[in-house]
Design a protein around this motif. Structure first.
Motif, PDB file in Angstrom:
ATOM      1  N   GLN A  37      10.582   1.540   7.849  1.00  0.00           N
ATOM      2  CA  GLN A  37      10.017   0.251   7.430  1.00  0.00           C
ATOM      3  C   GLN A  37       8.492   0.323   7.401  1.00  0.00           C
ATOM      4  OE1 GLN A  37      11.867  -3.053   6.897  1.00  0.00           O
ATOM      5  NE2 GLN A  37       9.939  -3.173   5.780  1.00  0.00           N
ATOM      6  N   THR A  38       7.913   0.783   8.498  1.00  0.00           N
ATOM      7  CA  THR A  38       6.454   0.830   8.588  1.00  0.00           C
ATOM      8  C   THR A  38       5.847   1.843   7.621  1.00  0.00           C
ATOM      9  OG1 THR A  38       6.545   0.187  10.916  1.00  0.00           O
ATOM     10  CG2 THR A  38       4.513   1.237  10.150  1.00  0.00           C
TER      11      THR A  38
ATOM     12  N   MET B  64       7.047   3.106   4.814  1.00  0.00           N
ATOM     13  CA  MET B  64       7.155   2.726   3.402  1.00  0.00           C
ATOM     14  C   MET B  64       6.259   1.539   3.071  1.00  0.00           C
ATOM     15  SD  MET B  64       8.987   4.878   1.758  1.00  0.00           S
ATOM     16  CE  MET B  64       9.349   3.993   0.238  1.00  0.00           C
ATOM     17  N   ASP B  65       6.165   0.575   3.968  1.00  0.00           N
ATOM     18  CA  ASP B  65       5.267  -0.562   3.728  1.00  0.00           C
ATOM     19  C   ASP B  65       3.828  -0.069   3.574  1.00  0.00           C
ATOM     20  OD1 ASP B  65       7.355  -2.347   3.846  1.00  0.00           O
ATOM     21  OD2 ASP B  65       6.923  -3.033   5.887  1.00  0.00           O
TER      22      ASP B  65
ATOM     23  N   LEU C  93      17.625   1.748   4.230  1.00  0.00           N
ATOM     24  CA  LEU C  93      16.491   0.823   4.269  1.00  0.00           C
ATOM     25  C   LEU C  93      15.308   1.394   3.501  1.00  0.00           C
ATOM     26  CD1 LEU C  93      14.964  -1.656   5.399  1.00  0.00           C
ATOM     27  CD2 LEU C  93      14.471  -0.286   7.442  1.00  0.00           C
ATOM     28  N   GLN C  94      15.005   2.659   3.707  1.00  0.00           N
ATOM     29  CA  GLN C  94      13.899   3.300   2.993  1.00  0.00           C
ATOM     30  C   GLN C  94      14.109   3.219   1.481  1.00  0.00           C
ATOM     31  OE1 GLN C  94      13.603   7.573   3.047  1.00  0.00           O
ATOM     32  NE2 GLN C  94      11.370   7.525   3.008  1.00  0.00           N
ATOM     33  N   GLU C  95      15.312   3.542   1.039  1.00  0.00           N
ATOM     34  CA  GLU C  95      15.617   3.464  -0.388  1.00  0.00           C
ATOM     35  C   GLU C  95      15.409   2.048  -0.925  1.00  0.00           C
ATOM     36  OE1 GLU C  95      19.444   4.867  -1.435  1.00  0.00           O
ATOM     37  OE2 GLU C  95      19.088   6.937  -0.801  1.00  0.00           O
ATOM     38  N   ASN C  96      15.907   1.060  -0.186  1.00  0.00           N
ATOM     39  CA  ASN C  96      15.843  -0.317  -0.656  1.00  0.00           C
ATOM     40  C   ASN C  96      14.403  -0.826  -0.745  1.00  0.00           C
ATOM     41  OD1 ASN C  96      18.611  -0.503  -0.967  1.00  0.00           O
ATOM     42  ND2 ASN C  96      18.957  -1.390   1.050  1.00  0.00           N
ATOM     43  N   ILE C  97      13.566  -0.415   0.206  1.00  0.00           N
ATOM     44  CA  ILE C  97      12.154  -0.806   0.147  1.00  0.00           C
ATOM     45  C   ILE C  97      11.510  -0.248  -1.121  1.00  0.00           C
ATOM     46  CG2 ILE C  97       9.904  -0.532   1.250  1.00  0.00           C
ATOM     47  CD1 ILE C  97      11.425  -0.471   3.949  1.00  0.00           C
ATOM     48  N   LEU C  98      11.837   0.990  -1.446  1.00  0.00           N
ATOM     49  CA  LEU C  98      11.274   1.606  -2.653  1.00  0.00           C
ATOM     50  C   LEU C  98      11.801   0.920  -3.914  1.00  0.00           C
ATOM     51  CD1 LEU C  98       9.524   3.868  -3.809  1.00  0.00           C
ATOM     52  CD2 LEU C  98      11.545   5.349  -3.778  1.00  0.00           C
TER      53      LEU C  98
ATOM     54  N   THR D 198      12.861  -2.106  -4.391  1.00  0.00           N
ATOM     55  CA  THR D 198      12.408  -3.485  -4.585  1.00  0.00           C
ATOM     56  C   THR D 198      10.899  -3.595  -4.727  1.00  0.00           C
ATOM     57  OG1 THR D 198      12.400  -3.830  -2.188  1.00  0.00           O
ATOM     58  CG2 THR D 198      14.395  -4.452  -3.380  1.00  0.00           C
ATOM     59  N   GLY D 199      10.202  -2.474  -4.670  1.00  0.00           N
ATOM     60  CA  GLY D 199       8.760  -2.489  -4.867  1.00  0.00           C
ATOM     61  C   GLY D 199       8.404  -2.575  -6.338  1.00  0.00           C
TER      62      GLY D 199
END
Length: 243
Positions: free
Chosen positions: A72-73, A75-76, A112-117, A119-120
């Motif tokens: 989370q951190t 990728m953010d 989670l890592q995939e989803n953050i990418l 939705t960016g």
């Protein structure tokens, strides 16, 4: 093209850097050892400023319930720096079938890592690989008790790290997929059989016993870690890699 490779001094990252440089690209590897900290953000904006493509091959230092916080951190921080720096393509390396193994903390963290990418706002590519051949010794060590190694018969389609690096470098140099490329080795083995093959090739006195409850792969149901459909099949066979 200009590339920044996070985790560029590791097993996969160093090979990706080498391949991209050989193709004529400008490539800079980044890691804690070069002064870039993807968690604190130290040096991150400077590392990605003005580059065309960022390849993120950093990994959580643990595989437990602390791993989601790492992804989370990281990728953010990374995506914020990439947006500020005008990066046009972000690539990450993930694992085939992870969304189908919810009982493993680390696999949930990679989802989670995939989803953050996804939705960016930056075009992206995800390369999902099967289990690395190079990790087999660690898999054996995790469930070793004296001279006995306990492994479940989980279907595994191992891939050589060199073949993973080839796929990551190729995807990074191409047009963003805005999707996933699955890559796998050419052969499927039950994990317990794979363990026996490994020990037969490099005998050390241990014996593999089949145990459906042993180790992290006991949480895997069926053949979800083997790719379906249009996966890219790499050329290296496990028996050749062993020899």
């Amino acid at each position: 093209m200009k590339f920044a490779v996070m985790g560029g001094t590791g097993r996969i990252g160093s090979q990706v850097v080498k391949k991209l440089k050989a193709a004529g690209h400008e490539v800079v590897p980044h890691s804690l050892s070069t002064g870039v900290d993807i968690i604190t953000g130290q040096g991150l904006e400077e590392a990605v400023a003005g580059v065309d493509v960022v390849v993120n091959l950093t990994n959580s230092p643990t595989f437990d319930d602390a791993s989601p916080a790492f992804f989370q951190t990281s990728m953010d921080n990374l995506l914020a720096a990439c947006r500020k720096g005008g990066v046009g393509h972000v690539v990450i390396l993930s694992i085939v079938g992870i969304e189908q193994v919810p009982d493993l903390d680390y696999y949930r963290a990679k989802v989670l890592q995939e989803n953050i990418l996804k939705t960016g706002s930056i075009p992206y590519s995800i390369v999902r690989a099967t289990q690395f051949m190079e990790f087999m010794d660690s898999v054996l060590a995790m469930t070793t008790d004296g001279d006995t190694v306990r492994l479940p018969p989980t279907p595994i389609q191992p891939i050589a790290a060199q073949d993973v690096s080839d796929a990551v470098a190729e995807v990074a140099a191409g047009t963003p997929l805005n999707g996933i490329l699955n890559v796998a080795g050419p052969d499927v083995f039950p994990l317990d059989e794979l363990g026996r093959m490994t020990l037969n090739a490099r005998p050390d006195g241990r014996t593999v016993v089949t145990d459906d409850t042993a180790g992290m792969f006991a949480a895997v149901r069926g053949d979800v870690l083997t790719p379906k459909g249009d996966a890219r099949i790499a050329p290296t066979h496990y028996t050749d890699w062993l020899s």
